[in-house]
Design a protein around this motif. Structure first.
Motif, mmCIF file in Angstrom:
data_model
loop_
_atom_site.group_PDB
_atom_site.id
_atom_site.type_symbol
_atom_site.label_atom_id
_atom_site.label_comp_id
_atom_site.label_asym_id
_atom_site.label_seq_id
_atom_site.Cartn_x
_atom_site.Cartn_y
_atom_site.Cartn_z
ATOM 1 N N ASP A 533 0.833 -1.207 0.000
ATOM 2 C CA ASP A 533 0.000 0.000 0.000
ATOM 3 C C ASP A 533 0.868 1.258 0.000
ATOM 4 O OD1 ASP A 533 -2.146 -1.716 0.097
ATOM 5 O OD2 ASP A 533 -2.584 -1.375 2.217
ATOM 6 N N VAL A 543 2.542 -5.266 -7.204
ATOM 7 C CA VAL A 543 1.572 -6.258 -6.761
ATOM 8 C C VAL A 543 2.194 -7.129 -5.680
ATOM 9 C CG1 VAL A 543 0.443 -6.257 -9.006
ATOM 10 C CG2 VAL A 543 2.232 -7.944 -8.532
ATOM 11 N N PHE A 592 -5.289 -13.983 -7.256
ATOM 12 C CA PHE A 592 -5.646 -13.633 -5.881
ATOM 13 C C PHE A 592 -4.903 -14.583 -4.954
ATOM 14 C CE2 PHE A 592 -8.912 -16.830 -6.852
ATOM 15 C CZ PHE A 592 -8.996 -17.580 -5.680
ATOM 16 N N TRP A 632 -8.086 1.337 -0.286
ATOM 17 C CA TRP A 632 -7.724 2.188 -1.408
ATOM 18 C C TRP A 632 -6.758 3.278 -0.956
ATOM 19 C CZ3 TRP A 632 -9.390 7.320 -0.878
ATOM 20 C CH2 TRP A 632 -10.391 7.534 0.077
ATOM 21 N N TRP A 667 -5.667 3.716 -6.478
ATOM 22 C CA TRP A 667 -5.609 2.262 -6.563
ATOM 23 C C TRP A 667 -6.541 1.688 -5.506
ATOM 24 C CZ3 TRP A 667 -4.451 0.048 -1.990
ATOM 25 C CH2 TRP A 667 -3.745 0.825 -1.059
ATOM 26 N N ARG A 669 -7.931 -2.367 -3.659
ATOM 27 C CA ARG A 669 -7.923 -3.829 -3.580
ATOM 28 C C ARG A 669 -9.040 -4.262 -2.637
ATOM 29 N NH1 ARG A 669 -5.538 -5.271 1.223
ATOM 30 N NH2 ARG A 669 -4.219 -3.692 2.227
ATOM 31 N N SER A 682 -7.489 -9.726 -3.321
ATOM 32 C CA SER A 682 -7.048 -9.421 -4.676
ATOM 33 C C SER A 682 -5.757 -8.628 -4.641
ATOM 34 C CB SER A 682 -8.122 -8.606 -5.402
ATOM 35 O OG SER A 682 -8.145 -7.269 -4.906
ATOM 36 N N ASN A 683 -5.144 -8.524 -5.792
ATOM 37 C CA ASN A 683 -4.055 -7.578 -5.965
ATOM 38 C C ASN A 683 -4.634 -6.203 -6.288
ATOM 39 O OD1 ASN A 683 -1.166 -8.215 -5.700
ATOM 40 N ND2 ASN A 683 -1.725 -10.028 -6.900
ATOM 41 N N PRO A 684 -3.847 -5.149 -6.122
ATOM 42 C CA PRO A 684 -4.363 -3.806 -6.410
ATOM 43 C C PRO A 684 -4.697 -3.631 -7.887
ATOM 44 C CG PRO A 684 -2.331 -3.705 -5.110
ATOM 45 C CD PRO A 684 -2.473 -5.116 -5.583
#
Length: 691
Positions: A533, A543, A592, A632, A667, A669, A682-684
């Motif tokens: 993040d 990722v 994922f 986010w 972004w 996730r 999930s990935n971003p």
């Protein structure tokens, strides 16, 4: 007469003292029950002055009841019954813990808390409730008792009941105000079992479990008061009790803190002594190494020291097998259109393959296949081999490595060779090429970057970060930061954020693992999330790759509890000559990550107009779910919107949609976590890439 009067007075005083003492012994210490926060629903709650009763049905429509005594002098759980007949009676929770001192910060892995000069403190619970609070949470019911203390920890004892399930969660929710505390805990339940008594003060309790090799065992308890440690497969132990049976099991991944090894040290226990049977879970205090980090307890955090009990009306074998379904019997389920991928293993594979010959099948291959792993990426020459060699020895080892990986790859299992290079670029990082590449980790002043070789094609020699990254680009390799901000990557990738190579898309991201452990969080792997993040808030597109980072394994290991896998979205498992297809999907973040109990085969994050994010996901889960969260970033800070999933049930397939107001989001996730701390995420995805 005078003497007689004195004797009479003395006798009267003694009688008065006896009467008062007896009255004191018999007098109840009442527990006040507050059920005002209970709402109408599938679980019924009632209370009298002496008892608190919970009633519900399981998935087979069997009627269950749990009765708690509202008298501190009695066992907390009077009974747990099915159809009016007791399975459990006169039961008391059992807890103990050990505490040490954390050094190196909360993300430290290279730590051994008992090694400080003050040593280890050991505590047994002191549980004397005066109040019980019951509340409805979604369609579940939580029963909390105050008065739970365990040395430096204090808080409540909580029981959670789930509609449509015979699974009960027991959690000591405790906190400490002492700084830098690391700890382990054991938990269980001690139950009356008069039916197991035999002549000669013996017990004949039936204890059932799968041994470390996966063979079902049914034993009769030996004579003795002690707790018996069991090396069990699936982390679960069962006992015949009353008209049914009970299984004790931990959270599959949350209970086992990170280690370098998955050896089965005995995480279950039982006892059987003088009319009482105990079942529970335990954490050994060390593994005979100096790296055994325990769990974190930051001051003021509510540590959820939990254990599950599954009740059943059938035999211990039947209830035990049902308990195993919560982890799909320690198996990562297949999903059409996905390949399961588990990277970062240090098996010292090449040395063994060369030493044993071409017919040898490494023990890790059937071990990984048996839990549903389609592809593994191993990293030899970490503490084995001769990675720093600048002669032909390094080339021979690389050649043997590539050939051995090819030999173990087939249409059901793919073994990808990689290295955790740990040189030149900073911290620990993984390097993978889509084909055999021969390179040396240094070069002399008069040597070229690349030279032709009659046997190996081109041999590369690198000396600087520029050399290293030129090699990655020329040979279309991929890199990621392994275990960021801890272990050998402490301080990374933060120290290389502005380098050209880290900003390159071929340095695709950072590793994720459930490390360190902090039971105050409903999720695993906070460190890994914070890292990716923070990096993405800098405008980079990175990722996560779920990683395991463990050494050699055998069929008796406790492997699944330390695992996560990447579900990579590709049509089928590629062969050894085409595994670039898998690496490309990983680098795109087209995957994922899952601990196995929660799957998220469909997820879509898109712009909903303005500053809104629209999220759609589909999940399957074994345990009831706890929360979902949309995370986010706006380029400065990370934000989270959390959604309670407290009306979900066990073994469900669900679809969810949410709209999140996310000003200036760049972004996002999404993640889903179950009641045992397992999850899928999930990935971003990036806003500018959304149509």
């Amino acid at each position: 007469m005078r003497t007689c009067r004195r004797a009479s007075t003395a006798l009267a005083s003694l009688f008065f003292l006896f009467t008062c003492t007896r009255a004191t012994v018999l007098r109840a210490d009442p527990i006040a029950a507050d059920i005002s926060a209970v709402k109408q629903g599938p679980i019924e709650v009632s209370a009298t002055k002496s008892a608190l009763t919970i009633r519900w049905t399981d998935a087979s429509s069997q009627q269950w009841s749990a009765v708690f005594a509202l008298d501190d002098k009695l066992p907390l759980i009077t009974s747990i019954a099915v159809g009016g007949s007791n399975v459990v009676e006169k039961a008391t929770p059992v807890y103990r813990c050990s505490t040490g001192t954390r050094t190196g910060g909360w993300d430290a892995f290279f730590d051994f808390p008992p090694a400080r000069p003050q040593g280890t403190r050991n505590f047994i619970q002191s549980f004397h409730p005066t109040a019980a609070t019951v509340r409805t949470v979604g369609d579940r019911v939580e029963v909390s008792f105050n008065g739970m203390e365990m040395g430096i920890f204090s808080g409540t004892m909580r029981y959670i009941f789930y509609p449509g399930s015979a699974l009960i969660q027991q959690v000591a929710v405790l906190e400490t105000n002492e700084p830098s505390i690391a700890y382990t805990y054991d938990a269980g339940l001690q139950m009356a079992s008069e039916a197991d008594r035999r002549p000669g003060i013996n017990m004949a309790s039936t204890i059932v479990y799968y041994d470390a090799e996966g063979k079902l065992q049914s034993i009769t308890s030996p004579y003795g008061s002690e707790r018996h440690t069991l090396q069990v497969h699936y982390r679960a132990v069962a006992a015949k009790m009353g008209v049914g049976s009970i299984v004790a099991l931990p959270s599959p991944h949350r209970y086992l803190f990170a280690r370098d090894y998955s050896t089965n040290m005995g995480y279950a226990w039982y006892s059987s002594w003088r009319g009482k049977v105990g079942l529970g879970i335990q954490q050994p205090l060390d593994d005979n190494t100096s790296i055994y980090p325990w769990m974190n307890a930051p001051p003021g955090t509510k540590q959820e020291m939990g254990i599950f009990f599954l009740l059943g009306s059938g035999s211990a074998n039947q209830t035990l097998d049902k308990a195993l379904s919560y982890t799909n019997k320690d198996f990562f389920p297949h999903i059409d259109g996905y390949v399961t991928f588990a990277p970062h293993w240090h098996f010292a594979f090449t040395e063994q393959a060369v030493g044993t010959g071409t017919t040898w099948v490494p023990p890790f291959k059937p071990g990984l296949e048996s839990i549903g792993v389609d592809s593994a990426m191993i990293m030899d020459f970490h503490i084995d081999g001769h990675p720093a060699d600048l002669t032909g020895l390094r080339m021979r080892e690389l050649d043997d490595y590539y050939k051995a990986c090819r030999q173990q790859s087939d249409n059901k299992f793919l073994l990808i060779p990689a290295e955790e290079a740990d040189v030149i670029l900073g911290g620990h990082w993984s390097l993978t090429f889509p084909k055999p590449v021969y390179w040396l980790m240094d070069r002399k002043a008069n040597e070229s970057f690349a030279t032709p070789d009659p046997k190996y094609g081109t041999v590369y020699r690198v000396h600087t970060p520029e050399d290293m990254w030129k090699l990655v680009q020329v040979e279309h390799g991929y890199a990621y930061q392994t275990h960021p901000r801890t272990k050998g990557s402490t301080g990374y990738p933060d120290k290389i954020l502005n380098t050209a190579y880290f900003r390159d898309p071929q340095y695709f991201g950072t590793g994720w693992k459930a490390m360190p452990s902090d039971l105050s969080s409903p999720r695993l792997g906070e460190r890994g999330f914070r890292t990716v993040d923070d990096v993405n808030n800098l405008g980079l597109h990175k990722v996560m790759l779920g990683e395991v980072d463990m050494f050699q394994i055998s069929k008796t290991d406790e492997l699944y509890g330390h695992m996560n896998v990447n579900y990579v979205r590709i049509p089928k498992l590629p062969d050894f000559d085409h595994y670039k297809v898998l690496l490309d999907a990983v680098a795109r973040g087209d995957s994922f990550i899952s601990t196995g109990e929660v799957l998220m085969p469909q997820s879509k994050i898109s712009s909903a107009g303005g500053d809104s994010i629209h999220v759609e996901i589909e999940t399957t889960s074994t345990f009831p779910l706890r929360i979902a969260e949309v995370v986010w970033g706006d380029g400065k800070s990370t934000h989270t919107e959390q959604f309670e999933l407290d009306t979900t049930h066990e073994f469900e397939k669900r679809a969810f949609q949410w709209n999140v107001n996310a000003p200036a989001w760049r972004w996002a996730r999404v993640a889903v976590w179950d009641i045992a701390g397992g999850g899928a995420f999930s990935n971003p995805v990036w806003r500018e890439e959304q149509k």
